[in-house]
Design a protein around this motif. Structure first.
Motif, PDB file in Angstrom:
ATOM      1  N   GLN A 136       0.823  -1.229   0.000  1.00 42.49           N
ATOM      2  CA  GLN A 136       0.000   0.000   0.000  1.00 42.49           C
ATOM      3  C   GLN A 136       0.848   1.267   0.000  1.00 42.49           C
ATOM      4  N   TYR A 137       2.047   1.146   0.521  1.00 45.37           N
ATOM      5  CA  TYR A 137       2.898   2.331   0.631  1.00 45.37           C
ATOM      6  C   TYR A 137       3.630   2.586  -0.684  1.00 45.37           C
ATOM      7  N   THR A 138       2.985   3.353  -1.541  1.00 45.59           N
ATOM      8  CA  THR A 138       3.609   3.642  -2.833  1.00 45.59           C
ATOM      9  C   THR A 138       3.706   5.150  -3.026  1.00 45.59           C
ATOM     10  N   THR A 140       2.262   6.639  -5.414  1.00 48.57           N
ATOM     11  CA  THR A 140       0.928   7.089  -5.830  1.00 48.57           C
ATOM     12  C   THR A 140       0.079   7.470  -4.623  1.00 48.57           C
ATOM     13  N   THR A 141       0.236   6.727  -3.537  1.00 48.28           N
ATOM     14  CA  THR A 141      -0.606   7.038  -2.381  1.00 48.28           C
ATOM     15  C   THR A 141       0.070   8.060  -1.458  1.00 48.28           C
ATOM     16  N   PHE A 142       1.241   8.496  -1.809  1.00 48.95           N
ATOM     17  CA  PHE A 142       1.952   9.476  -0.983  1.00 48.95           C
ATOM     18  C   PHE A 142       1.705  10.876  -1.539  1.00 48.95           C
ATOM     19  N   ILE A 143       0.984  11.690  -0.783  1.00 50.44           N
ATOM     20  CA  ILE A 143       0.639  13.028  -1.269  1.00 50.44           C
ATOM     21  C   ILE A 143       1.834  13.967  -1.139  1.00 50.44           C
ATOM     22  N   GLU A 144       2.054  14.674  -2.228  1.00 52.23           N
ATOM     23  CA  GLU A 144       3.181  15.599  -2.207  1.00 52.23           C
ATOM     24  C   GLU A 144       2.731  16.955  -1.677  1.00 52.23           C
ATOM     25  N   CYS A 147       5.761  20.266   2.577  1.00 53.43           N
ATOM     26  CA  CYS A 147       6.353  19.637   3.756  1.00 53.43           C
ATOM     27  C   CYS A 147       7.254  18.453   3.422  1.00 53.43           C
ATOM     28  N   ASN A 148       7.059  17.881   2.243  1.00 56.56           N
ATOM     29  CA  ASN A 148       7.825  16.651   1.963  1.00 56.56           C
ATOM     30  C   ASN A 148       8.473  16.659   0.577  1.00 56.56           C
ATOM     31  N   ARG A 149       8.470  17.826  -0.079  1.00 56.39           N
ATOM     32  CA  ARG A 149       8.863  17.846  -1.490  1.00 56.39           C
ATOM     33  C   ARG A 149      10.284  17.342  -1.723  1.00 56.39           C
ATOM     34  N   GLY A 174      12.279  13.065  10.563  1.00 56.31           N
ATOM     35  CA  GLY A 174      11.096  13.861  10.900  1.00 56.31           C
ATOM     36  C   GLY A 174      10.366  13.223  12.066  1.00 56.31           C
ATOM     37  N   GLY A 175       9.447  13.977  12.641  1.00 58.95           N
ATOM     38  CA  GLY A 175       8.721  13.509  13.822  1.00 58.95           C
ATOM     39  C   GLY A 175       7.803  12.334  13.518  1.00 58.95           C
ATOM     40  N   VAL A 176       7.153  11.830  14.542  1.00 53.31           N
ATOM     41  CA  VAL A 176       6.283  10.662  14.342  1.00 53.31           C
ATOM     42  C   VAL A 176       5.097  10.996  13.445  1.00 53.31           C
ATOM     43  N   GLY A 177       4.723  10.012  12.687  1.00 49.13           N
ATOM     44  CA  GLY A 177       3.505  10.125  11.882  1.00 49.13           C
ATOM     45  C   GLY A 177       3.601  11.077  10.707  1.00 49.13           C
ATOM     46  N   LEU A 178       4.810  11.437  10.316  1.00 53.40           N
ATOM     47  CA  LEU A 178       4.923  12.395   9.209  1.00 53.40           C
ATOM     48  C   LEU A 178       5.208  11.719   7.866  1.00 53.40           C
ATOM     49  N   GLY A 179       5.265  10.408   7.852  1.00 55.64           N
ATOM     50  CA  GLY A 179       5.348   9.721   6.567  1.00 55.64           C
ATOM     51  C   GLY A 179       6.699   9.117   6.224  1.00 55.64           C
ATOM     52  N   LYS A 180       7.581   8.965   7.203  1.00 60.51           N
ATOM     53  CA  LYS A 180       8.904   8.402   6.905  1.00 60.51           C
ATOM     54  C   LYS A 180       8.797   6.969   6.412  1.00 60.51           C
ATOM     55  N   THR A 181       8.084   6.156   7.190  1.00 61.44           N
ATOM     56  CA  THR A 181       7.972   4.751   6.813  1.00 61.44           C
ATOM     57  C   THR A 181       7.274   4.609   5.460  1.00 61.44           C
ATOM     58  N   HIS A 182       6.214   5.369   5.289  1.00 59.96           N
ATOM     59  CA  HIS A 182       5.499   5.316   4.010  1.00 59.96           C
ATOM     60  C   HIS A 182       6.449   5.630   2.852  1.00 59.96           C
ATOM     61  N   LEU A 183       7.193   6.704   2.994  1.00 59.25           N
ATOM     62  CA  LEU A 183       8.040   7.131   1.883  1.00 59.25           C
ATOM     63  C   LEU A 183       9.167   6.127   1.594  1.00 59.25           C
ATOM     64  N   ASN A 334      -0.018  15.541  13.194  1.00 61.88           N
ATOM     65  CA  ASN A 334       0.657  14.705  12.202  1.00 61.88           C
ATOM     66  C   ASN A 334      -0.357  13.873  11.430  1.00 61.88           C
ATOM     67  N   ILE A 335       0.138  13.181  10.428  1.00 67.85           N
ATOM     68  CA  ILE A 335      -0.767  12.508   9.492  1.00 67.85           C
ATOM     69  C   ILE A 335      -1.372  11.253  10.106  1.00 67.85           C
ATOM     70  N   ARG A 336      -0.603  10.621  10.972  1.00 68.62           N
ATOM     71  CA  ARG A 336      -1.161   9.420  11.592  1.00 68.62           C
ATOM     72  C   ARG A 336      -2.393   9.786  12.425  1.00 68.62           C
ATOM     73  N   GLU A 337      -2.296  10.883  13.166  1.00 67.68           N
ATOM     74  CA  GLU A 337      -3.452  11.296  13.975  1.00 67.68           C
ATOM     75  C   GLU A 337      -4.612  11.714  13.092  1.00 67.68           C
ATOM     76  N   LEU A 338      -4.262  12.377  12.013  1.00 66.04           N
ATOM     77  CA  LEU A 338      -5.307  12.802  11.087  1.00 66.04           C
ATOM     78  C   LEU A 338      -6.054  11.576  10.558  1.00 66.04           C
ATOM     79  N   GLU A 339      -5.298  10.572  10.173  1.00 67.83           N
ATOM     80  CA  GLU A 339      -5.929   9.338   9.690  1.00 67.83           C
ATOM     81  C   GLU A 339      -6.766   8.695  10.783  1.00 67.83           C
ATOM     82  N   GLY A 340      -6.237   8.742  12.010  1.00 67.36           N
ATOM     83  CA  GLY A 340      -6.955   8.157  13.138  1.00 67.36           C
ATOM     84  C   GLY A 340      -8.304   8.831  13.329  1.00 67.36           C
TER      85      GLY A 340
HETATM   86  P1  ADP Z   1       6.343   7.835  10.353  1.00 67.04           P
HETATM   87  O1  ADP Z   1       7.068   6.625   9.869  1.00 67.04           O
HETATM   88  O2  ADP Z   1       7.048   9.112   9.990  1.00 67.04           O
HETATM   89  O3  ADP Z   1       6.002   7.798  11.802  1.00 67.04           O
HETATM   90  P2  ADP Z   1       4.250   6.850   8.645  1.00 67.04           P
HETATM   91  O4  ADP Z   1       4.993   6.693   7.378  1.00 67.04           O
HETATM   92  O5  ADP Z   1       3.977   5.638   9.418  1.00 67.04           O
HETATM   93  O6  ADP Z   1       4.963   7.918   9.578  1.00 67.04           O
HETATM   94  O7  ADP Z   1       2.893   7.634   8.310  1.00 67.04           O
HETATM   95  C1  ADP Z   1       1.777   7.637   9.160  1.00 67.04           C
HETATM   96  C2  ADP Z   1       0.520   7.478   8.339  1.00 67.04           C
HETATM   97  O8  ADP Z   1       0.320   8.645   7.555  1.00 67.04           O
HETATM   98  C3  ADP Z   1       0.596   6.320   7.377  1.00 67.04           C
HETATM   99  O9  ADP Z   1      -0.646   5.683   7.332  1.00 67.04           O
HETATM  100  C4  ADP Z   1       0.899   6.967   6.039  1.00 67.04           C
HETATM  101  O10 ADP Z   1       0.344   6.239   4.964  1.00 67.04           O
HETATM  102  C5  ADP Z   1       0.236   8.316   6.174  1.00 67.04           C
HETATM  103  N1  ADP Z   1       0.971   9.336   5.426  1.00 67.04           N
HETATM  104  C6  ADP Z   1       2.081   9.986   5.822  1.00 67.04           C
HETATM  105  N2  ADP Z   1       2.480  10.878   4.924  1.00 67.04           N
HETATM  106  C7  ADP Z   1       1.612  10.803   3.906  1.00 67.04           C
HETATM  107  C8  ADP Z   1       1.474  11.482   2.659  1.00 67.04           C
HETATM  108  N3  ADP Z   1       2.326  12.450   2.278  1.00 67.04           N
HETATM  109  N4  ADP Z   1       0.443  11.131   1.867  1.00 67.04           N
HETATM  110  C9  ADP Z   1      -0.438  10.193   2.255  1.00 67.04           C
HETATM  111  N5  ADP Z   1      -0.381   9.514   3.403  1.00 67.04           N
HETATM  112  C10 ADP Z   1       0.632   9.807   4.232  1.00 67.04           C
END
Ligand code: ADP
Ligand code: MG
Length: 472
Positions: A136-138, A140-144, A147-149, A174-183, A334-340
């Motif tokens: 799932q972590y591609t 395409t699903t990573f929004i630019e 903050c992350n350009r 970067g801090g927690v939930g900001l998309g490191k693992t995803h990217l 952060n994005i994780r909380e937003l998703e939550g």
């Molecule tokens: P980190 O590793 O920095 O703690 P994650 O990569 O686990 O953060 O991201 C937390 C959640 O936010 C994941 O579900 C991820 O898919 C989503 N997310 C983070 N950045 C983006 C982004 N730029 N576009 C879409 N989803 C994102």
């Protein structure tokens, strides 16, 4: 004469050997010892719990075919696992493997899942497919967004030419939930889809550390190292976790050097910039800086809106634009909380069988946002300040320009900035949709008054006490 277990097993082995690679056969089947054959039940002994699980996971079908052929469909296979080499206290125990038709065997009770290093037993062939990447972590699903350009485009460049660009290692922080693992996983997935023969591996630093400890325990450090040296792209997540773990750092240093010298790509993440990584050896830190370091920042409002929209679209859910905006405004940590929050809202809506509207969003957020604000929320600040200055709460959000109201409003903005994680934009939103420059101006005015007006300064002190009572 009935066949004995040795003969039956030997025949099974011939069948098995013809059906898998030599390497896998050696790894997984030569260590097996046939124990007995009674009433159509063949018992074999395997060296460990992990071994059993591996066989179960990967070779159950093959074993079944071999047994069927030798003993018929009714026959059963039992495993005897040597635990701790089967000393007196730890008798080897037996697991029944039912026939293929009756489904997968359960894990033996009370046995913990093997948590060690599987790689030292696997052939490269077998793990090749298993990069530990979440599909799932591609990209395409990573929004630019702003903050992350940089991080994203560096990642993209690396994915196109792993090991070849000067971004080696690529270090994202970067801090927690900001998309490191995803990217970093998106990079891994992209490499795999472009260059399928490349061996990409994602590991968390924690996993790496545990594997290493396990390898040390089992005298398998050489295997552990050899395994890692075969990787083409190594992705290692959250390296801050290696802090203080000297031996693990040492082996990682060794692996790092080897891979880097061989033109292999290394990608890492950390929760802070390399210079702030405490408890990591200097020689390792200096290598982290060889390539490119890029950060992931808090997403701005537009990016947050885009992320919610994308998530909704992916889940096939439609929510009104004003709700999306409200959520994006309210959750800016952060994005994780937003998703939550988005997920709780969807859950809320389906449980109460209601449509998602602003009212429901506000209700859902009430509890969560207070948590996110960590200690005090904007609501609480507004209430406390309006009580203190004896003005109506609504006036803080209204257009009124009466002096005492303006002062109360600016004071509440000032505390919202000091005591919550809300961005200026979000604070403005909570004050009747004002823009961020109005908030800056408000905060500035309060600072000026603190400097010039002793009475006002003591009011601020008193308010601080009231707000702090809530924070402890
Ligand atoms: P980190 O590793 O920095 O703690 P994650 O990569 O686990 O953060 O991201 C937390 C959640 O936010 C994941 O579900 C991820 O898919 C989503 N997310 C983070 N950045 C983006 C982004 N730029 N576009 C879409 N989803 C994102
Ligand atoms: Mg992560």
């Amino acid at each position: 004469m009935h066949p004995d277990s040795n003969t039956v097993w030997d025949n099974c082995l011939i069948y098995i050997r013809n059906n898998i690679s030599e390497q896998s056969f050696k790894t997984w089947f030569t260590p097996i010892v046939p124990l007995k054959l009674e009433n159509d039940v063949l018992t074999i002994q395997v060296p460990s719990q992990f071994f059993y699980e591996w066989l179960e996971e990967h070779y159950v079908g093959l074993l079944r075919q071999a047994i069927d052929q030798e003993l018929g469909m009714e026959a059963k296979l039992e495993y005897s696992v040597i635990v701790d080499k089967g000393n007196d206290e730890n008798q080897p125990f037996t697991i029944n493997l039912p026939t293929a038709k009756s489904g997968r065997p359960k894990r033996p009770n009370g046995q913990q899942q093997y948590s060690g290093n599987p790689f030292d037993l696997e052939s490269l062939d077998q793990v090749h497919q298993k990069s530990h990447l979440n599909p799932q972590y591609t990209f395409t699903t990573f929004i630019e967004g702003d903050c992350n350009r940089l991080a994203r485009s560096a990642g993209f460049a690396v994915a196109a030419k792993p090991g070849i660009t000067s971004f080696n290692p690529l270090m994202l922080y970067g801090g927690v939930g900001l998309g490191k693992t995803h990217l970093v996983q998106a990079i891994g997935n992209e490499i795999k889809s472009n260059l399928s023969d490349k061996f990409v591996l994602y590991v968390s630093s924690e996993y790496f550390t545990n594997q290493f400890i396990e390898a040390v325990k089992n005298n398998k450090v050489q295997n552990f190292t050899n395994f890692y040296l075969q990787i083409d792209t190594l992705i290692i997540d959250d390296v801050q976790f290696l802090a203080g773990k000297e031996k693990t750092q040492e082996i990682f240093f060794h692996i790092f050097n080897h891979l880097h010298q061989s033109g292999k790509q290394i990608i890492m993440t950390s929760d802070c910039p390399p210079r702030d990584l405490k408890g990591l050896e200097e020689r390792l830190l200096s290598r982290f800086k060889w390539g490119l370091t890029a950060d992931l920042q808090q997403p701005d409002l537009e990016t947050r809106i885009a992320i919610i929209q994308k998530k909704m679209a992916a889940d096939g859910i439609d929510i009104p634009a004003n709700v999306i905006e409200y959520l994006a405004y309210s959750v800016d940590t952060n994005i994780r909380e937003l998703e939550g929050v988005v997920i709780s809202l969807m859950a809320h809506a389906s449980l109460t069988k209601r449509d998602i509207d602003l009212e429901l969003a506000k209700q859902t957020l009430k509890n969560i946002v207070q948590d996110i604000d960590s200690e005090v929320g904007i609501d609480f600040i507004q209430k406390t300040v309006s009580d203190y200055f004896n003005v109506a709460l609504d006036d803080l959000k209204a257009k009124t320009r009466k002096k005492e109201i303006v002062i109360a409003r600016q004071t509440a903005m000032y505390f919202s900035k000091e005591y919550t994680n809300h961005s200026l934009k979000s604070i403005g939103y909570h004050f009747g949709g004002r823009d961020h420059s109005t908030v800056i101006h408000g905060v500035q005015s309060v600072n000026d008054m603190i400097d010039t007006n002793v009475k006002f300064k003591s009011s601020i002190e008193e308010l601080k006490k009231k707000l702090k009572m809530r924070t402890v």
